[in-house]
Enzyme design. Sequence first.
Site, short mmCIF file in Angstrom:
data_model
loop_
_atom_site.label_atom_id
_atom_site.label_comp_id
_atom_site.label_asym_id
_atom_site.label_seq_id
_atom_site.Cartn_x
_atom_site.Cartn_y
_atom_site.Cartn_z
CE LYS A 282 -4.21 1.83 2.34
NZ LYS A 282 -5.13 1.52 3.34
CD GLU A 361 -19.52 -2.44 8.18
OE1 GLU A 361 -18.54 -1.39 7.78
OE2 GLU A 361 -20.11 -3.18 7.73
NE ARG A 389 -21.91 -2.89 4.09
CZ ARG A 389 -20.77 -3.50 3.57
NH1 ARG A 389 -19.63 -3.12 4.45
NH2 ARG A 389 -20.79 -4.35 2.54
#
Length: 623
Positions: A282, A361, A389
């Site tokens: 990354k 979530e 969600r």
Amino acid sequence: MTKLLDGINSPADIKEIPAAQLPALAEELRQDMISMVKVTGGHLASSLGAVELTIALHRVFDAPADKIIWDVGHQAYAHKMLTGRREQFATQRQYGGLSGFPARDESPYDSFGAGHASTSISAALGMATARDLSGESYHIISVIGDGSIGGGMALEALNNTGASGTKIIIVLNDNGMSISPTVGAIAKLLRKVRFNRRYYQANEGSKRVLRAIPLGKQLLRLAGKIKQSMKGFFIHNTLWEDFGLAYMGPIDGHNIAELESALKQARSYAHKAILVHVVTTKGRGYGPAEDDAVCFHGIAPEGSAAKSAPSYSQVFARSTLEMMRRDKSIAIITAAMPEGNCLEPIQQEFPKRVFDVGICEQHAVTFAAGLAAQGIKPIVAIYSTFLQRSLDQIIHDVCLQKLPVTFAVDRGGIVGDDGKTHQGLFDLSYLPLVPDMVLASPKDENELHHLLYTAVYSGRPMAVRYARGCGLGVPMDQEFQTIPIGSAEILRRGAHVTLAGIGTCVATALAAAEILGSKGIETTVVNARFASPLDCTTLTEAARATKRLVTIEENVLRGGFGSAVLAMLEQASIDGLNAHCIGIPDEFVEHGTQAILRAKYGLDAQGIARRVQALFPELGLCK
């Protein structure tokens, strides 16, 4: 000086570039990306890490006939630049410009929209099934990160994909990060494999040798049986095979030749779904982003105005830390967003009471319900757009059982540059629908301080919704106070019209009242504070006194705060009452700065004042 990028208008042009020049193309992409994102802001580190992978994907596959589906979309900047949008890239995340995420209405190369995590495998399987039903033969590729693949929806999709026998290619972009370092059992297994690339190289080499010698195919079958019988020794390599997928990897995600070779093999694999495990870094190619991928996951434009007051997220974290110092039974749960929720100081001081459950979530909410059932006071810190969600878990596992879980609903209202997928414009509608749910939204950071305390010690499910960005810079009380649940307050009294605001709209209503006052229109301003339950007494008395009322909210109008107020006032049967709502109409809100979007929807002070004058033209005679 002519750049390779200058000659690329579509993925077909990438295929014409000699392999020896591809590293130079990757460098040009990175430099353009860095220079433009410094101006516009955006998700930099993820896209820097996926440059070589993007080049390889577009050289091996024939988009848009072949469908490339990006999970979340944080890593898709190079994809946008290589698919005819480089000249527009400087407009990304700007009002009227490109979206910061893949968007179907923006380009045929964006085969599926993104913005939330763990969706790409489900979408890929659906598209592949549609392909098979129609008798077509194009390729479908899901690109998913190691953070997203641990999400519940992705695991459900893997379970279905492996059993379906449908051909899709899953590219696992493994950089050890979501926004923060990835957590969980799958992340641990990937760490084992990430540093064992020799397994893949030796495995592929031995297969080539065996296929070339007499009886080689029989030996390969025997090796497969031995591997199956020794599954415990190969668990990190057979995990995906246990899901019913073929597995290749790990592949060096910054070696374009190796990527192309692996993707071509995956393309030719005809039997079932295959997972290609790609290891990337990354922030690759930009030192600051490699050194601090968390900080450079998403960056603000250079020269952004310095903060004059703490953000609401920072106030939330400071207030929570103070409560946790006083009460050992308080715990906090985040779904892979410790930095976004400003939880780092709390993690450092109370590492055993901060739980990062990953991009999960739904699990976060039911996990909190389990904590609450055993006497812990859990605070679930989730952005408004992601809390959507977990609505079923809020209903079934928390509220139905009346469990005292506190929801810290960050980024409520207009969020801005991240656009349609991230605006927090539905929580004032969906949370009050749930019986026993209390929902409050503070007018400023000091009220947030007290509402959090109220929620934690309310003994019932309660959500506190607060905005993205800085507070108002008001003085902060040292001690916590309990705010009576369902209580509003009148901040200003006037004879002509009532403005009832909630959350950050209260300060805007006060500013609009000043503008109206200069025109001789005297305004009552109510800080409603609670969307559920409403303070029926205060709101009804204010409406009865002025006979004109306007509600103001950063939420969709349908089923929102204003809708609830109007329904309540209808039952009150106030003679001659003229009531209206200001909020977001029935549409998804584009990307742009908060200031631009608030002005567009008439949610700034000037817009509210103009709307009041238009709704009540008779007030023009007041001056």
